[in-house]
Design an enzyme around this catalytic site. Sequence first.
Site, mmCIF file in Angstrom:
data_model
loop_
_atom_site.group_PDB
_atom_site.id
_atom_site.type_symbol
_atom_site.label_atom_id
_atom_site.label_comp_id
_atom_site.label_asym_id
_atom_site.label_seq_id
_atom_site.Cartn_x
_atom_site.Cartn_y
_atom_site.Cartn_z
ATOM 1 N N CYS A 1 47.028 -17.908 51.483
ATOM 2 C CA CYS A 1 46.467 -18.695 52.363
ATOM 3 C C CYS A 1 47.531 -19.766 52.669
ATOM 4 O O CYS A 1 48.235 -20.194 51.950
ATOM 5 C CB CYS A 1 45.127 -19.211 52.178
ATOM 6 S SG CYS A 1 43.792 -17.946 51.623
ATOM 7 N N ARG B 1 51.994 -16.162 53.733
ATOM 8 C CA ARG B 1 51.130 -16.183 52.684
ATOM 9 C C ARG B 1 49.673 -15.571 53.049
ATOM 10 O O ARG B 1 49.002 -15.732 52.023
ATOM 11 C CB ARG B 1 50.857 -17.923 52.559
ATOM 12 C CG ARG B 1 52.181 -18.651 52.147
ATOM 13 C CD ARG B 1 51.593 -20.008 52.139
ATOM 14 N NE ARG B 1 50.861 -20.376 50.999
ATOM 15 C CZ ARG B 1 51.202 -21.080 50.008
ATOM 16 N NH1 ARG B 1 52.454 -21.568 49.734
ATOM 17 N NH2 ARG B 1 50.475 -21.225 48.920
ATOM 18 N N TRP C 1 44.006 -15.328 53.386
ATOM 19 C CA TRP C 1 44.160 -14.014 52.517
ATOM 20 C C TRP C 1 42.961 -14.046 51.789
ATOM 21 O O TRP C 1 42.601 -14.883 50.843
ATOM 22 C CB TRP C 1 45.576 -14.203 51.451
ATOM 23 C CG TRP C 1 45.722 -12.831 50.846
ATOM 24 C CD1 TRP C 1 46.462 -11.910 51.461
ATOM 25 C CD2 TRP C 1 45.267 -12.314 49.584
ATOM 26 N NE1 TRP C 1 46.591 -10.825 50.315
ATOM 27 C CE2 TRP C 1 45.808 -11.024 49.332
ATOM 28 C CE3 TRP C 1 44.364 -13.244 48.600
ATOM 29 C CZ2 TRP C 1 45.728 -10.625 47.935
ATOM 30 C CZ3 TRP C 1 44.006 -12.277 47.409
ATOM 31 C CH2 TRP C 1 44.576 -10.983 47.196
ATOM 32 N N ASN D 1 42.695 -23.714 50.458
ATOM 33 C CA ASN D 1 43.184 -22.570 49.598
ATOM 34 C C ASN D 1 42.539 -22.619 48.175
ATOM 35 O O ASN D 1 42.305 -23.733 47.569
ATOM 36 C CB ASN D 1 44.745 -22.855 49.427
ATOM 37 C CG ASN D 1 45.423 -22.635 50.732
ATOM 38 O OD1 ASN D 1 44.910 -22.340 51.695
ATOM 39 N ND2 ASN D 1 46.743 -22.998 50.461
ATOM 40 N N GLY D 2 42.403 -21.342 47.347
ATOM 41 C CA GLY D 2 42.089 -21.394 46.089
ATOM 42 C C GLY D 2 40.672 -20.849 45.882
ATOM 43 O O GLY D 2 40.208 -20.197 46.878
ATOM 44 N N GLU E 1 61.372 -1.187 40.234
ATOM 45 C CA GLU E 1 61.387 -2.046 41.281
ATOM 46 C C GLU E 1 61.580 -1.483 42.570
ATOM 47 O O GLU E 1 60.954 -1.669 43.801
ATOM 48 C CB GLU E 1 62.646 -3.225 41.042
ATOM 49 C CG GLU E 1 62.882 -4.059 42.419
ATOM 50 C CD GLU E 1 61.785 -4.996 42.807
ATOM 51 O OE1 GLU E 1 60.781 -4.849 41.946
ATOM 52 O OE2 GLU E 1 61.978 -5.449 43.626
ATOM 53 N N LYS F 1 59.121 -1.500 45.865
ATOM 54 C CA LYS F 1 59.368 -1.930 47.078
ATOM 55 C C LYS F 1 58.874 -0.688 48.308
ATOM 56 O O LYS F 1 58.364 -1.297 49.157
ATOM 57 C CB LYS F 1 60.890 -1.891 47.475
ATOM 58 C CG LYS F 1 61.728 -3.143 46.887
ATOM 59 C CD LYS F 1 61.679 -4.288 47.627
ATOM 60 C CE LYS F 1 60.520 -5.334 47.360
ATOM 61 N NZ LYS F 1 60.447 -5.994 45.985
ATOM 62 N N GLU G 1 55.120 -1.151 48.563
ATOM 63 C CA GLU G 1 54.609 -2.289 49.098
ATOM 64 C C GLU G 1 54.786 -2.417 50.725
ATOM 65 O O GLU G 1 53.937 -2.697 51.320
ATOM 66 C CB GLU G 1 55.647 -3.573 48.861
ATOM 67 C CG GLU G 1 55.288 -4.218 47.507
ATOM 68 C CD GLU G 1 55.992 -5.265 47.100
ATOM 69 O OE1 GLU G 1 55.740 -6.322 46.483
ATOM 70 O OE2 GLU G 1 57.429 -5.171 47.234
ATOM 71 N N HIS H 1 56.375 14.384 29.554
ATOM 72 C CA HIS H 1 55.373 14.041 28.717
ATOM 73 C C HIS H 1 54.167 13.645 29.792
ATOM 74 O O HIS H 1 53.138 12.885 29.397
ATOM 75 C CB HIS H 1 55.435 12.613 27.861
ATOM 76 C CG HIS H 1 56.538 13.103 26.998
ATOM 77 N ND1 HIS H 1 56.454 13.901 25.944
ATOM 78 C CD2 HIS H 1 57.771 12.389 26.782
ATOM 79 C CE1 HIS H 1 57.195 14.045 25.141
ATOM 80 N NE2 HIS H 1 58.394 13.023 25.624
ATOM 81 N N LYS I 1 52.701 -13.259 49.853
ATOM 82 C CA LYS I 1 53.983 -13.717 49.127
ATOM 83 C C LYS I 1 53.810 -14.423 47.977
ATOM 84 O O LYS I 1 54.123 -14.321 46.854
ATOM 85 C CB LYS I 1 54.820 -14.352 50.140
ATOM 86 C CG LYS I 1 56.304 -14.590 49.486
ATOM 87 C CD LYS I 1 57.458 -14.391 50.458
ATOM 88 C CE LYS I 1 58.683 -14.420 49.802
ATOM 89 N NZ LYS I 1 58.904 -12.922 49.185
HETATM 90 C C1 G6P Z 1 53.156 -11.335 45.010
HETATM 91 C C2 G6P Z 1 54.306 -10.979 46.002
HETATM 92 C C3 G6P Z 1 55.434 -10.180 45.249
HETATM 93 C C4 G6P Z 1 55.764 -11.152 43.889
HETATM 94 C C5 G6P Z 1 54.653 -11.427 43.103
HETATM 95 C C6 G6P Z 1 54.987 -12.530 42.037
HETATM 96 O O1 G6P Z 1 52.302 -10.067 44.619
HETATM 97 O O2 G6P Z 1 53.814 -9.982 47.279
HETATM 98 O O3 G6P Z 1 56.453 -9.731 46.116
HETATM 99 O O4 G6P Z 1 56.794 -10.128 43.420
HETATM 100 O O5 G6P Z 1 53.717 -11.869 44.058
HETATM 101 O O6 G6P Z 1 55.671 -13.660 42.806
HETATM 102 P P1 G6P Z 1 56.446 -14.665 42.099
HETATM 103 O O7 G6P Z 1 56.589 -15.759 43.465
HETATM 104 O O8 G6P Z 1 55.834 -15.415 40.851
HETATM 105 O O9 G6P Z 1 57.801 -14.072 42.088
#
Ligand code: G6P
Length: 615
Positions: free
Chosen positions: A2, A27, A77, A103-104, A487, A491, A494, A510, A610
Amino acid sequence: MCGIVGYTGYRDVVSVLLKGLTNLEYRGYDSAGIALRDDNRIKVYKSLGKLINLKNEIEEKKHELKHPTSGIGHIRWATHGAPSLVNAHPHTCTCGNLVVVHNGIIENYKELREELIKKGCKFRSETDTETIAHLMADEYSKTKDLEKAVRNSVKRLQGAYAVCVMHKDVPDVIVGARKHAPMLVGAGEGENFIASDTPAIIEYTKKAIYLDDNEIAVITKDNIKITDTDGNILHKKTEILPWEPVALSKLGFKHFMLKEIHEQPDVIRNVLNGKIYDIDGPVILNEVKLDKEILKKLNKIEIIACGTSLHAAMVGKYIIEDFAGISVEVEASSEYIYRKTTTDSSTLVIGVSQSGETADTITAIKQAKEKNAHVLIITNRPDSNMARLADSLIPVNAGIEVSVAATKSYTAQLISFYLLAMHLAEIKETLDKTYLKNLKHELIQLPTKIEEILSNTSGIQECARKFSSYKNFIYIARGINLASAYEGALKLKEISYINATGYPAGELKHGPIAMLDETMPVLSILIPGGISYDKILSNSEEAKARNAKLIALTSSCDKNIDMLFDYVLRIPDISEILSPALTCVPLQLLAYYIAEFLGKDVDQPRNLAKSVTVE
Ligand code: G6P
């Protein structure tokens, strides 16, 4: 998670709010809304979905506006209540005179809601936020003092909030309050701002005052007043924001993600700047504030992080153990906080976070601090909450990352871990001097090698085109590149919503092998000269025998694998220990181009945010 922006001043309020929200859109983007004080009324405009819908809505209704001089805005969000128009912020009290954005999460909202309904408040949404509007309006009816109403109300809120409030009868005053959610005030001349994050305001001012928990800001166009929740005036430092507005432009790239991938060579140069002057000399890491004698005896490190930062932490574990011989545990913050850990005053706890605002990691860090551990934070946001909790702080200097999928911040975190691991090795004298020298030499060459990858991406694009119709992927690796497999798969998930999973290559047989057939591509990461190269090759053969399509990610010198693999992606030659800093780049690009071919919203993938400021 948010985003909030508030403005009062001489500029066109609607434009300032919409610009601020645009810069915060990473956000959240389930819905958006603004509230304006205009013509002695509070006018609220909301739209479902992305900000563009709100912009269109306001464009259509522009004729309704006279001359708004203050306003608050929000992008959502969804947490409490589905993404719907009625749940979109801003929320008003029953009569519509008091309006809030938030927010929160308010944990005791149900009790408060019941109490307020009994008092005659009419609730319209399913959100916890609406409770705040009714609560504050109830308090305002008693005191006719907005600041006092906010103070009295926040004392009753449990949970996390960054909240902004306006009242029809209190012209051009915005009151903001925070607890466990970020908020800052932007100071201008004849105008002032309030926001949940700096990108919302950097186009207008570089002067910011960060609120701490339980603080309240009252802004008018000419004045900023910060108090605690008892009304005591606080004299807070004004900080100069390090960001340039150009960071929020795509600079000709189709997406922020692609721009940020291309920024990685310079980001690495930035991280290394001032840390390695001379490959014969030591790594300069004055940021680590632990006494050398304590570091020498250190035998336990815990690293906590989420998402992509967790993958950087896995590489961190590998190299700290390898270089410095210190035992390292890596754990997702959301797991760390709900168990009895063995953290104590002799533990170094490292929190890794791009945003520095991830709620789970903040809670984990607070718990570690309560156990008297020394807390080292590696973050891209030295102005964040997490940075403020740090005993030692390594800022990774990647610049603002706009795309929701993290790329350049990941590489910057990796490089910071290499520097830290070498620094620890130098203090503990665990590595041979020539080995260290070669490592530094190779580290300095990384930016040029990434430039080489970026200078010709046609092979990656072709691979993406060939494989974009597959619904499932498996990524395998061993050792230090296992984190790269996780990772890379993350990606792809996501931004393209394709089901991709990373596995230790040895684990394939396994269980996961049962899924293999011609519909399941397997991407193997293997570095010639690496300790597990031959083993990964055998695991890839096993996949081939089950008809899986094979993609290899290897280095230029690997000449013998074209027969086995259907597609080969190459990086410049590199030692295995440093290779995660290179293997991540083609994996980012592969995910990017697949998502791009599928027409996905690369920078703002569905359901993601994010910065996740709720646990
Ligand atoms: C969210 C984002 C990810 C990120 C994660 C941790 O889920 O979508 O891309 O890796 O938060 O965020 P940070 O800011 O703590 O690295």
